[in-house]
Design a protein around this motif. Sequence first.
Motif, PDB file in Angstrom:
ATOM      1  N   UNK A  85       0.786  -1.228   0.000  1.00  0.00           N
ATOM      2  CA  UNK A  85       0.000   0.000   0.000  1.00  0.00           C
ATOM      3  C   UNK A  85       0.823   1.287   0.000  1.00  0.00           C
ATOM      4  N   UNK A  86       2.027   1.251  -0.597  1.00  0.00           N
ATOM      5  CA  UNK A  86       2.800   2.479  -0.788  1.00  0.00           C
ATOM      6  C   UNK A  86       2.126   3.338  -1.854  1.00  0.00           C
ATOM      7  N   UNK A  87       2.012   4.639  -1.604  1.00  0.00           N
ATOM      8  CA  UNK A  87       1.431   5.561  -2.585  1.00  0.00           C
ATOM      9  C   UNK A  87       2.290   6.814  -2.665  1.00  0.00           C
ATOM     10  N   UNK A  88       2.252   7.520  -3.801  1.00  0.00           N
ATOM     11  CA  UNK A  88       3.003   8.775  -3.905  1.00  0.00           C
ATOM     12  C   UNK A  88       2.587   9.810  -2.867  1.00  0.00           C
ATOM     13  N   UNK A  89       1.346   9.736  -2.403  1.00  0.00           N
ATOM     14  CA  UNK A  89       0.847  10.711  -1.437  1.00  0.00           C
ATOM     15  C   UNK A  89       1.565  10.623  -0.087  1.00  0.00           C
ATOM     16  N   UNK A  90       2.192   9.486   0.221  1.00  0.00           N
ATOM     17  CA  UNK A  90       2.914   9.350   1.479  1.00  0.00           C
ATOM     18  C   UNK A  90       4.176  10.208   1.506  1.00  0.00           C
ATOM     19  N   UNK A  91       4.675  10.574   0.329  1.00  0.00           N
ATOM     20  CA  UNK A  91       5.882  11.389   0.265  1.00  0.00           C
ATOM     21  C   UNK A  91       6.915  10.788  -0.664  1.00  0.00           C
ATOM     22  N   UNK A  92       8.034  11.479  -0.848  1.00  0.00           N
ATOM     23  CA  UNK A  92       9.063  11.006  -1.784  1.00  0.00           C
ATOM     24  C   UNK A  92       9.721   9.722  -1.305  1.00  0.00           C
ATOM     25  N   UNK A 149       9.262  13.064   9.969  1.00  0.00           N
ATOM     26  CA  UNK A 149       8.964  12.238   8.791  1.00  0.00           C
ATOM     27  C   UNK A 149       9.293  13.022   7.533  1.00  0.00           C
ATOM     28  N   UNK A 150      10.350  12.616   6.866  1.00  0.00           N
ATOM     29  CA  UNK A 150      10.857  13.336   5.694  1.00  0.00           C
ATOM     30  C   UNK A 150      10.564  12.604   4.395  1.00  0.00           C
ATOM     31  N   UNK A 151      10.434  11.289   4.468  1.00  0.00           N
ATOM     32  CA  UNK A 151      10.270  10.467   3.274  1.00  0.00           C
ATOM     33  C   UNK A 151       9.025   9.582   3.399  1.00  0.00           C
ATOM     34  N   UNK A 152       8.436   9.268   2.264  1.00  0.00           N
ATOM     35  CA  UNK A 152       7.324   8.326   2.262  1.00  0.00           C
ATOM     36  C   UNK A 152       7.788   6.892   2.399  1.00  0.00           C
ATOM     37  N   UNK A 153       9.052   6.656   2.158  1.00  0.00           N
ATOM     38  CA  UNK A 153       9.663   5.330   2.199  1.00  0.00           C
ATOM     39  C   UNK A 153      10.929   5.365   1.383  1.00  0.00           C
ATOM     40  N   UNK A 154      11.360   4.210   0.907  1.00  0.00           N
ATOM     41  CA  UNK A 154      12.561   4.229   0.084  1.00  0.00           C
ATOM     42  C   UNK A 154      13.181   2.870  -0.121  1.00  0.00           C
ATOM     43  N   UNK A 155      14.289   2.900  -0.839  1.00  0.00           N
ATOM     44  CA  UNK A 155      15.087   1.699  -1.121  1.00  0.00           C
ATOM     45  C   UNK A 155      16.488   1.945  -0.605  1.00  0.00           C
ATOM     46  N   UNK A 156      16.938   1.078   0.284  1.00  0.00           N
ATOM     47  CA  UNK A 156      18.282   1.215   0.839  1.00  0.00           C
ATOM     48  C   UNK A 156      19.208   0.153   0.278  1.00  0.00           C
TER      49      UNK A 156
END
Length: 335
Positions: free
Chosen positions: A153-160, A221-228
């Motif tokens: 349920x990741x969405x662009x609205x959560x942030x970059x 909270x700066x990011x909606x998520x990401x790939x590390x």
Amino acid sequence: MTIPAHFSAFRIHNDASLPDGRGHRSGIEQITPDDLAPGEVVIRTAYSSVNFKDALAGTGEGKILRKFPLVGGIDVAGHVVASTDAKFKEGDAVLVTGSGLSETRDGGYSEYARLQSQWTVALPNGLGLRESMIIGTAGFTAALALFRMLDNRQTPELGPLAVTGATGGVGSLAVDIFSRAGFAVHAISGKPEHADYLRALGASEVLGRDALATTRPLDSARFGGGLDNVGGPMLASLLAQTAPYGNVASAGLAASHALDATVMPFIIRGVSLLGVASAGTARDIREAVWQHLASDWKPAHLDRICTREVTLDQLPEVFPTMLAGGSFGRTVVRL
């Protein structure tokens, strides 16, 4: 098509009798079809690629191979020349990434490769063989991370979405793929000289490593998520700065395999940490991801991301640079 009696391959050995005690040696050899691991599909290789695991295996700096000797190369693409599986016929364009290549069976650094049909994927419409190997395991990993995030349920609205190690192969392709999928992407890199490159791939922001330097268990909270792709403190910092119910995919350990973090992002914000292990991905997911990579997620800047194309003979000069942190974009191997 007749398979030649001998052909060139980059082969890796572990000889206990060598005087240095390490036993590792690798290089170009003439091998025969009988030297190759068993499988239902034989291809004339067109392209392979160079990944961090290939550099570890090729130099002996990492324990990647589980048996010796083996042909190196965890990616391969080419045309079928013989098949005992009715799903594949002579002339078909196919690819394999991971799936035991250069780990338990011979890989793609060979003019001919014998593959297991259960892991062989028909080249999807919309991709060329060279394009598929610019993508390779690196792009498949990035796309698999997105696939898992969307499934949660990741969405662009959560942030970059943040991408660490952004100038490497996985990172570069993630920036391109994520932006193609409609997400704002913040590229995290310690190489400011490549900021224009990352923006050209689709990054809306290019940030230094200090963006992920917090040691707080929970931060703004700066990011909606990401790939590390880095691991260690940067992954812990990314988790601490991820928005409620955002997803962080872990796909690499370029800096460290350790994770010194707290459970606070998980139990206070509902952040999810998703593991991305591309090598053994189930076939239905593997095919779905490649279909995306050939269509709506197809990277728009493959020629820019492919920063080097080499032959088998040039492989040994590529590996040390990659292991020293000098990796930039993707290196394709032309067979």
